[in-house]
Write an enzyme that holds these catalytic residues in place. Sequence first.
Site, PDB file in Angstrom:
ATOM      1  N   CYS A   1      -4.729   2.260  -3.695  1.00 39.70           N
ATOM      2  CA  CYS A   1      -3.503   2.836  -3.110  1.00 39.70           C
ATOM      3  C   CYS A   1      -2.333   1.871  -3.233  1.00 39.70           C
ATOM      4  O   CYS A   1      -1.497   1.766  -2.334  1.00 39.70           O
ATOM      5  CB  CYS A   1      -3.706   3.229  -1.645  1.00 39.70           C
ATOM      6  SG  CYS A   1      -4.892   4.527  -1.435  1.00 39.70           S
TER       7      CYS A   1
ATOM      8  N   ASP B   1       3.267  -4.354   8.210  1.00 42.67           N
ATOM      9  CA  ASP B   1       2.017  -3.611   8.088  1.00 42.67           C
ATOM     10  C   ASP B   1       0.883  -4.633   8.229  1.00 42.67           C
ATOM     11  O   ASP B   1       0.635  -5.424   7.320  1.00 42.67           O
ATOM     12  CB  ASP B   1       2.008  -2.922   6.714  1.00 42.67           C
ATOM     13  CG  ASP B   1       0.645  -2.350   6.348  1.00 42.67           C
ATOM     14  OD1 ASP B   1      -0.347  -2.631   7.052  1.00 42.67           O
ATOM     15  OD2 ASP B   1       0.580  -1.635   5.335  1.00 42.67           O
TER      16      ASP B   1
ATOM     17  N   HIS C   1       0.880  -1.179   0.000  1.00 40.55           N
ATOM     18  CA  HIS C   1       0.000   0.000   0.000  1.00 40.55           C
ATOM     19  C   HIS C   1       0.917   1.229   0.000  1.00 40.55           C
ATOM     20  O   HIS C   1       2.022   1.181   0.567  1.00 40.55           O
ATOM     21  CB  HIS C   1      -0.845  -0.049   1.275  1.00 40.55           C
ATOM     22  CG  HIS C   1      -1.891   1.006   1.401  1.00 40.55           C
ATOM     23  ND1 HIS C   1      -1.609   2.284   1.803  1.00 40.55           N
ATOM     24  CD2 HIS C   1      -3.231   0.969   1.199  1.00 40.55           C
ATOM     25  CE1 HIS C   1      -2.731   2.987   1.840  1.00 40.55           C
ATOM     26  NE2 HIS C   1      -3.734   2.219   1.481  1.00 40.55           N
TER      27      HIS C   1
ATOM     28  N   LYS D   1     -10.269  -0.924  10.704  1.00 42.37           N
ATOM     29  CA  LYS D   1     -10.356  -2.151   9.901  1.00 42.37           C
ATOM     30  C   LYS D   1     -10.689  -3.370  10.767  1.00 42.37           C
ATOM     31  O   LYS D   1     -10.961  -4.445  10.248  1.00 42.37           O
ATOM     32  CB  LYS D   1      -9.052  -2.375   9.138  1.00 42.37           C
ATOM     33  CG  LYS D   1      -8.802  -1.272   8.102  1.00 42.37           C
ATOM     34  CD  LYS D   1      -7.758  -1.669   7.107  1.00 42.37           C
ATOM     35  CE  LYS D   1      -7.121  -0.488   6.417  1.00 42.37           C
ATOM     36  NZ  LYS D   1      -7.894   0.026   5.281  1.00 42.37           N
TER      37      LYS D   1
ATOM     38  N   GLN E   1      -4.300  -5.204   7.045  1.00 45.21           N
ATOM     39  CA  GLN E   1      -5.259  -6.148   6.464  1.00 45.21           C
ATOM     40  C   GLN E   1      -5.253  -7.500   7.162  1.00 45.21           C
ATOM     41  O   GLN E   1      -6.151  -8.307   6.931  1.00 45.21           O
ATOM     42  CB  GLN E   1      -4.975  -6.353   4.958  1.00 45.21           C
ATOM     43  CG  GLN E   1      -5.210  -5.139   4.102  1.00 45.21           C
ATOM     44  CD  GLN E   1      -6.656  -4.652   4.113  1.00 45.21           C
ATOM     45  OE1 GLN E   1      -7.588  -5.392   4.438  1.00 45.21           O
ATOM     46  NE2 GLN E   1      -6.857  -3.383   3.786  1.00 45.21           N
TER      47      GLN E   1
HETATM   48  N1  7TS Z   1      -1.646  -0.728   4.746  1.00 43.85           N
HETATM   49  C1  7TS Z   1      -2.539  -1.540   4.167  1.00 43.85           C
HETATM   50  C2  7TS Z   1      -2.140  -2.932   3.769  1.00 43.85           C
HETATM   51  C3  7TS Z   1      -3.838  -1.062   3.933  1.00 43.85           C
HETATM   52  O1  7TS Z   1      -4.729  -1.866   3.367  1.00 43.85           O
HETATM   53  C4  7TS Z   1      -4.181   0.261   4.310  1.00 43.85           C
HETATM   54  C5  7TS Z   1      -5.530   0.843   3.995  1.00 43.85           C
HETATM   55  C6  7TS Z   1      -3.209   1.032   4.946  1.00 43.85           C
HETATM   56  C7  7TS Z   1      -1.957   0.507   5.148  1.00 43.85           C
HETATM   57  C8  7TS Z   1      -3.499   2.399   5.453  1.00 43.85           C
HETATM   58  O2  7TS Z   1      -4.323   2.291   6.574  1.00 43.85           O
HETATM   59  P1  7TS Z   1      -4.869   3.608   7.301  1.00 43.85           P
HETATM   60  O3  7TS Z   1      -5.844   3.054   8.288  1.00 43.85           O
HETATM   61  O4  7TS Z   1      -3.722   4.278   7.930  1.00 43.85           O
HETATM   62  O5  7TS Z   1      -5.523   4.421   6.232  1.00 43.85           O
HETATM   63  N2  7TS Z   1      -6.183   0.240   2.898  1.00 43.85           N
HETATM   64  C9  7TS Z   1      -7.251   0.727   2.234  1.00 43.85           C
HETATM   65  C10 7TS Z   1      -7.840   0.048   1.174  1.00 43.85           C
HETATM   66  O6  7TS Z   1      -7.481  -1.038   0.764  1.00 43.85           O
HETATM   67  N3  7TS Z   1      -8.857   0.788   0.691  1.00 43.85           N
HETATM   68  O7  7TS Z   1      -8.944   1.908   1.428  1.00 43.85           O
HETATM   69  C11 7TS Z   1      -7.940   1.877   2.383  1.00 43.85           C
END
Ligand code: 7TS
Length: 414
Positions: free
Chosen positions: A372, A208, A131, A234, A211
Amino acid sequence: MSISLDTKTFNVEKIREEFPILHQKVNGRPLVYFDNAATTQKPKAVIDAISRYYSTINSNVHRGVHHLSQLATQAMEDSRLTLQKHINARESYEVIFTQGTTDSINLVAIALQRSGLIKSGDEIMVSALEHHSNIVPWQMLCEQSGARLVVIPMNEKGELSVEEYRALLNEKTRLVAFNHISNALGTVNPVKEMVKMAHNVDALTFIDGAQATPHMAVDVQHLDTDFYALSGHKVYGPTGIGVLYGKEDILEKLAPYRGGGEMIESVSFEKTTYAGLPHKFEAGTPHIEGAIVLGTAIDFLNEVGVENIAAHEADLVHYGIERLSSVEGMRFIGEARNRAGLISFVIEGVHPYDVGVLLDKMGIALRTGHHCAQPVMAYYKIPGTLRASFAMYNTRAEIDLMMEGLEKALQMLR
Ligand code: 7TS
């Protein structure tokens, strides 16, 4: 990996009752929410806990001697203990509350830079599956420090090449960052093995877990990773809150990320000394309600049972692939042997965006675009995919609705 569903305790219809948002119509049709990789919906327990916090104990933390401040502080620290236990951190102060995964990654990248731990000529490694939030902060660190960004390649199935990774690791590698599960493809990476290989060259590891945490149990001590990040929103919790786990000895070596209140021991114009862990990394008034309710969300997740959720979602992925395979021109993007939580695909002759818009008209929420993860899309030479990502409350019947919707959409578009 075979996980079996405990049908005595797991009842998807009962689970759906816990999520008020699911029982509505969108564009006149029952909502089918398949954008869970972006954010999950919230159970009543979480929604009620937010209201209860503001109705009963709202106060600033770690400062007041008064009753409410003590209660709020206690609730926040209890939640830290819940998180510690959930990811099996050795110490509660290894759990830092952040704004989420992105914030956790930036914290470590900036703190490493501030601490002078990354120098010109060093190498920072990321995987091809990341990501943007697990690329850009490291790229910025490289620009600032003169270090080099190295990429672990992937194959057509969407798996990382462990052999090429091994070959890239060397004495200049300072840190390796990779996801536990890819948000674009659903690939589950061999993270324990990858951590071990990084440690063989004395590199730090950053996983990370944005997910992975909604779909599987995580044990940071078993993984032996130096850092692990997750996002509250999430895992059925609030937005704007997340966790950075770090090993105590490494967190101790890092300079603070942000300066301000809460993170100090004493301040004078001549010299400021910093608080110990975890407060050194929690400057300012934190997202108190978020931190507390993240604990509620984790309790909810564990009540349903992460193993049950994983088994249920594995069934949905399996069923979804089976049904989607019948669509003419179907091309699955990402077919890793070990995968979880989602299906990414494109359909010959139609643009993912157009399909997404038509599905929305039928109440079906799929994600379209690059998710992303532009480098992943560039690898496959596509602008984006359609992505159906599942949560504990999704059903096979919803996949059937998606199929009906998809067939109608394709009739219109072709
Ligand atoms: N890393 C992964 C693997 C992710 O899927 C996401 C967000 C992030 C980092 C960032 O997370 P945040 O909570 O700091 O925003 N993924 C997604 C997605 O797949 N569609 O919208 C956000």
